[in-house]
Design an enzyme around this catalytic site. Structure first.
Site, PDB file in Angstrom:
ATOM      1  N   LYS A 268       0.652  -0.941   0.298  1.00  0.00           N
ATOM      2  CA  LYS A 268       0.290  -0.235   0.278  1.00  0.00           C
ATOM      3  C   LYS A 268       1.256   1.125  -0.070  1.00  0.00           C
ATOM      4  O   LYS A 268       1.480   1.783   0.790  1.00  0.00           O
ATOM      5  CB  LYS A 268      -1.129  -0.434   1.269  1.00  0.00           C
ATOM      6  CG  LYS A 268      -1.713   1.030   1.858  1.00  0.00           C
ATOM      7  CD  LYS A 268      -2.961   1.200   2.702  1.00  0.00           C
ATOM      8  CE  LYS A 268      -3.593   2.188   3.450  1.00  0.00           C
ATOM      9  NZ  LYS A 268      -4.648   2.592   4.300  1.00  0.00           N
ATOM     10  N   ASP A 273      -2.996  10.185   4.437  1.00  0.00           N
ATOM     11  CA  ASP A 273      -3.965   9.762   3.982  1.00  0.00           C
ATOM     12  C   ASP A 273      -5.122  10.403   4.957  1.00  0.00           C
ATOM     13  O   ASP A 273      -4.760  10.228   5.846  1.00  0.00           O
ATOM     14  CB  ASP A 273      -4.224   8.398   4.285  1.00  0.00           C
ATOM     15  CG  ASP A 273      -5.779   7.410   4.464  1.00  0.00           C
ATOM     16  OD1 ASP A 273      -6.678   8.796   4.297  1.00  0.00           O
ATOM     17  OD2 ASP A 273      -5.788   6.167   5.154  1.00  0.00           O
ATOM     18  N   LYS A 280     -10.382  12.376   8.726  1.00  0.00           N
ATOM     19  CA  LYS A 280     -10.154  11.800   9.766  1.00  0.00           C
ATOM     20  C   LYS A 280      -9.914  12.947  10.873  1.00  0.00           C
ATOM     21  O   LYS A 280     -10.368  14.401  10.218  1.00  0.00           O
ATOM     22  CB  LYS A 280      -8.522  11.614   9.532  1.00  0.00           C
ATOM     23  CG  LYS A 280      -8.646   9.987   8.848  1.00  0.00           C
ATOM     24  CD  LYS A 280      -7.103   9.655   9.005  1.00  0.00           C
ATOM     25  CE  LYS A 280      -6.734   8.467   8.266  1.00  0.00           C
ATOM     26  NZ  LYS A 280      -7.186   7.341   9.394  1.00  0.00           N
ATOM     27  N   ASP A 291       1.160   6.331   5.947  1.00  0.00           N
ATOM     28  CA  ASP A 291       0.485   5.284   5.057  1.00  0.00           C
ATOM     29  C   ASP A 291       1.275   4.362   3.737  1.00  0.00           C
ATOM     30  O   ASP A 291       0.606   3.634   3.415  1.00  0.00           O
ATOM     31  CB  ASP A 291      -0.762   5.922   4.789  1.00  0.00           C
ATOM     32  CG  ASP A 291      -1.957   5.247   4.790  1.00  0.00           C
ATOM     33  OD1 ASP A 291      -1.893   3.734   5.462  1.00  0.00           O
ATOM     34  OD2 ASP A 291      -3.482   5.532   5.112  1.00  0.00           O
ATOM     35  N   ASP A 350     -12.490   6.448   3.541  1.00  0.00           N
ATOM     36  CA  ASP A 350     -11.370   6.502   5.131  1.00  0.00           C
ATOM     37  C   ASP A 350     -10.550   5.387   4.760  1.00  0.00           C
ATOM     38  O   ASP A 350      -9.487   4.980   5.407  1.00  0.00           O
ATOM     39  CB  ASP A 350     -11.411   6.818   6.058  1.00  0.00           C
ATOM     40  CG  ASP A 350      -9.699   7.101   7.446  1.00  0.00           C
ATOM     41  OD1 ASP A 350      -8.476   7.283   6.753  1.00  0.00           O
ATOM     42  OD2 ASP A 350     -10.052   6.646   8.146  1.00  0.00           O
ATOM     43  N   GLU A 352      -9.829   3.187   2.292  1.00  0.00           N
ATOM     44  CA  GLU A 352      -9.155   3.262   1.025  1.00  0.00           C
ATOM     45  C   GLU A 352      -7.951   2.294   0.453  1.00  0.00           C
ATOM     46  O   GLU A 352      -8.250   2.104  -0.719  1.00  0.00           O
ATOM     47  CB  GLU A 352      -8.801   5.072   0.467  1.00  0.00           C
ATOM     48  CG  GLU A 352      -6.886   5.063   0.948  1.00  0.00           C
ATOM     49  CD  GLU A 352      -6.979   4.858   2.606  1.00  0.00           C
ATOM     50  OE1 GLU A 352      -7.725   5.079   3.889  1.00  0.00           O
ATOM     51  OE2 GLU A 352      -5.639   4.455   2.957  1.00  0.00           O
ATOM     52  N   ARG A 354      -7.458  -0.492   1.136  1.00  0.00           N
ATOM     53  CA  ARG A 354      -8.325  -2.399   0.219  1.00  0.00           C
ATOM     54  C   ARG A 354      -8.771  -1.236  -1.042  1.00  0.00           C
ATOM     55  O   ARG A 354      -8.840  -1.813  -1.952  1.00  0.00           O
ATOM     56  CB  ARG A 354      -9.316  -1.944   1.190  1.00  0.00           C
ATOM     57  CG  ARG A 354     -10.648  -1.435   1.241  1.00  0.00           C
ATOM     58  CD  ARG A 354     -11.931  -1.241   2.580  1.00  0.00           C
ATOM     59  NE  ARG A 354     -11.201  -1.523   3.364  1.00  0.00           N
ATOM     60  CZ  ARG A 354     -11.560  -1.574   5.036  1.00  0.00           C
ATOM     61  NH1 ARG A 354     -12.376  -2.277   4.642  1.00  0.00           N
ATOM     62  NH2 ARG A 354     -10.995  -1.977   6.143  1.00  0.00           N
TER      63      ARG A 354
HETATM   64  N1  BES Z   1      -4.497   3.695   6.731  1.00  0.00           N
HETATM   65  C1  BES Z   1      -5.545   4.159   8.006  1.00  0.00           C
HETATM   66  C2  BES Z   1      -5.156   2.643   8.925  1.00  0.00           C
HETATM   67  C3  BES Z   1      -4.640   3.433   9.911  1.00  0.00           C
HETATM   68  C4  BES Z   1      -5.153   4.138  11.043  1.00  0.00           C
HETATM   69  C5  BES Z   1      -3.204   3.330  10.482  1.00  0.00           C
HETATM   70  C6  BES Z   1      -4.369   4.489  12.234  1.00  0.00           C
HETATM   71  C7  BES Z   1      -2.488   2.836  11.514  1.00  0.00           C
HETATM   72  C8  BES Z   1      -3.038   4.073  12.036  1.00  0.00           C
HETATM   73  C9  BES Z   1      -6.772   3.802   7.131  1.00  0.00           C
HETATM   74  O1  BES Z   1      -6.808   3.971   5.823  1.00  0.00           O
HETATM   75  C10 BES Z   1      -7.780   4.045   7.757  1.00  0.00           C
HETATM   76  O2  BES Z   1      -8.036   5.078   7.699  1.00  0.00           O
HETATM   77  N2  BES Z   1      -8.716   2.535   7.650  1.00  0.00           N
HETATM   78  C11 BES Z   1     -10.090   2.837   8.751  1.00  0.00           C
HETATM   79  C12 BES Z   1     -11.338   1.908   7.734  1.00  0.00           C
HETATM   80  C13 BES Z   1     -12.291   2.281   8.519  1.00  0.00           C
HETATM   81  C14 BES Z   1     -13.049   3.543   7.405  1.00  0.00           C
HETATM   82  C15 BES Z   1     -13.267   0.675   7.847  1.00  0.00           C
HETATM   83  C16 BES Z   1     -10.108   2.314  10.347  1.00  0.00           C
HETATM   84  O3  BES Z   1      -8.946   1.408  10.481  1.00  0.00           O
HETATM   85  O4  BES Z   1     -10.078   3.502  10.541  1.00  0.00           O
HETATM   86 ZN    ZN Z   2      -5.200   4.199   4.864  1.00  0.00          ZN
HETATM   87 ZN    ZN Z   3      -7.747   5.512   5.790  1.00  0.00          ZN
END
Ligand code: BES
Ligand code: ZN
Ligand code: ZN
Length: 504
Positions: A268, A273, A280, A291, A350, A352, A354
């Site tokens: 990734k 992000d 966020k 990210d 958010d 994204e 995947r």
């Molecule tokens: N990049 C983030 C995941 C992340 C968050 C990694 C904090 C490390 C620390 C990812 O893109 C994300 O925001 N995922 C969301 C998914 C949710 C909206 C289903 C998450 O984990 O909150």
């Molecule tokens: Zn992310």
């Molecule tokens: Zn995200």
């Protein structure tokens, strides 16, 4: 820092530099009374009282400095504890190397001789030598090139590892292996630590191309027009909120016959992000420059495999983009089509990672791979589940699971197998499209994310997904050879080991 492996007597090896330090090891063999032992007999004699009083205890990571000790033509002496010999592993050497590095730096020495001859014969293994090299180089990593006034650096230390068998092929190989791996990890850390404005998708691609030029790796970079032409609707959809163009980075290394199926790594590469329209919170949002660590670690893996000339074919794929909230950004409810024709509703912009991985995984399957491994800072849920010690991985393939466990053990990294079931797949069904990018159920956010990814991997192709959200950066101070904050380079060593297992 500079590091070499030498076999000669210390006296003849000392260069013109004057501030030299000799590093010897102490340990204890009897776990009950913990009597400290110093394997260098003549020094042990001189330090008899210190050993009796246990001011040299032999405990892991303990460093006792004797200034102006003047032994073997070295000015100072540093005694480093290895702990119980029964519990000693190659990981102990990585940790102990970090203690050595810090002490030598504090001492402001210009030359250090780490005497592996002061170890018991059993401890002088290739794996321990490799770990020592890794530990020193990994600890030396600093990221301060963006400060106008550079921290005053102590003079560049010259580390010599002293070992009688230094000229033997196996030890020479272990030394080079440690060097290549640690350099690769430090390169990935640098990519991760660079801020988002200086590590855009285009810059990331250029860094990968430059790295590939130094080894036998072919690099191809697709721009936005090509990504569109290639029907990568996930990558394109995520990139729409940003002015920065996305990139799709392809690295190819051919170390085996063309007929041999490649091992494909996918990472990734979200260079920043902000969450997109589903924005966020501001707190710690700056960390989302990390990210792209999955992508960085995949790039470093391919470069390391090439540097080591492994007899295996490896492909690295990195979809790279920003996830911002510009006027053309994907909105909640929007539907995009991935490269394999599957459609998905973006119910949370958010989630994204995947989406960009979906296209990359489809492309990976088209390469007719032996296995596919992906690495991503995918879910906050992973940080909750495992914190920053273990990297959680998901696979339904038992054989691949075994390969992963063995590779992680050999490289000294911690992994944890996570569940991935049809229940999780069920939760990712869409209402208006084939899939939704968020789960309809509660909890298990990392497993449902993995289940989404699985929809883009052809049946029969062994695949594993590594969620490095907790281990990709800011791993705290448990691992002395990793920066407390900053990118860690997690899983690169394990991935190289996985690639190696396909040499046969
Ligand atoms: N990049 C983030 C995941 C992340 C968050 C990694 C904090 C490390 C620390 C990812 O893109 C994300 O925001 N995922 C969301 C998914 C949710 C909206 C289903 C998450 O984990 O909150
Ligand atoms: Zn992310
Ligand atoms: Zn995200």
């Amino acid at each position: 820092m500079t590091i070499d492996l030498i076999s000669q007597d210390l006296e003849s090896a000392i260069s013109s530099k004057s501030n030299t330090v000799l590093v010897l090891f102490s340990s204890f063999t009897d776990d009950k009374d913990k009597t400290p032992v110093l394997h260098n007999k003549s020094v042990a004699k001189q330090l008899e009282t210190n050993l009796e009083e246990k001011s040299i205890s032999g405990k892991t990571g303990e460093t006792v400095l004797f200034r102006e000790f003047a032994h073997a033509s070295c000015r100072h002496l540093l005694v480093v504890g290895l702990g119980s010999l029964k519990e000693l592993t190659h990981e102990s050497f990585r940790q102990v190397a970090a203690s050595i590095y810090d002490s030598v730096k504090q001492l402001k020495a210009d030359e250090a001789f780490i005497d592996l001859e002061s170890l018991a014969a059993k401890q002088k293994s290739e794996a321990n030598l490799q770990a020592m090299v890794e530990g020193l180089i990994l600890t030396s990593y600093e990221f301060n090139e963006l400060k106008s006034k550079k921290d005053k650096k102590p003079s560049d230390v010259l580390f010599h590892i002293v070992l009688k068998e230094a000229k033997t092929a196996v030890y020479k190989a272990a030394f080079s292996e440690g060097l290549a791996l640690a350099d690769a990890v430090n390169f990935a850390r640098y990519l991760g630590d660079m801020p988002g404005n200086l590590m855009t998708p285009d810059i990331l691609a250029k860094k990968a191309v430059a790295g590939a030029k130094e080894v036998k790796v072919k690099a191809t970079v697709w721009d936005k027009a090509r990504i569109k032409k290639e029907r990568m609707g996930g990558l394109l959809g995520v990139s729409m909120g940003s002015d920065q163009e996305p990139r799709f980075i392809v690295l190819e290394y051919n170390g085996a016959a063309k007929s041999k199926k490649p091992v494909v790594f996918v990472g990734k590469g979200l260079t920043f992000d902000c969450g997109g329209i589903s924005i966020k919170p501001s707190a710690a949002m700056e960390e989302m420059k990390y990210d792209m660590c999955g992508g960085a670690n995949v790039i470093a893996t391919v470069l390391a495999v090439a540097k080591l000339n492994l007899k295996v074919n490896v492909i690295g794929l990195v979809p790279a983009t920003e996830n911002l909230a510009g006027p053309s950004a994907t909105k909640p409810g929007d539907i995009h089509t991935a490269r394999n024709g599957k459609t998905f509703e973006v119910n949370n912009t958010d989630a994204e990672g995947r989406l960009i991985l979906s296209d990359a995984l489809v492309y990976a399957c088209e390469q007719k791979p032996e296995i596919i491994i992906d690495a991503a800072t995918l879910t906050g849920a992973m940080v909750i589940a495992l914190g920053n010690t273990h990297t959680g991985y998901f696979t339904r393939n038992e054989k691949l699971k075994k390969t992963i466990e063995e590779a992680a053990k050999a490289s000294g990294e911690w992994v944890w197998n996570m569940p991935l079931t049809d229940f999780h797949v069920q939760d990712m069904k869409g209402t208006y499209a084939d899939l939704s990018n968020i789960s309809s159920g509660k909890g298990a956010g990392s497993a449902t994310a993995a289940a989404f990814l699985e929809q883009f991997v052809e049946e029969g192709i062994p695949w594993a997904h590594f969620d490095i959200a907790g281990t990709g950066w800011s791993v705290g101070n448990r691992l002395k050879y990793c920066p407390k904050k900053g990118a860690s380079g997690a899983m690169i060593r394990t991935f190289v080991e996985i690639a190696r297992s396909f040499e046969r």
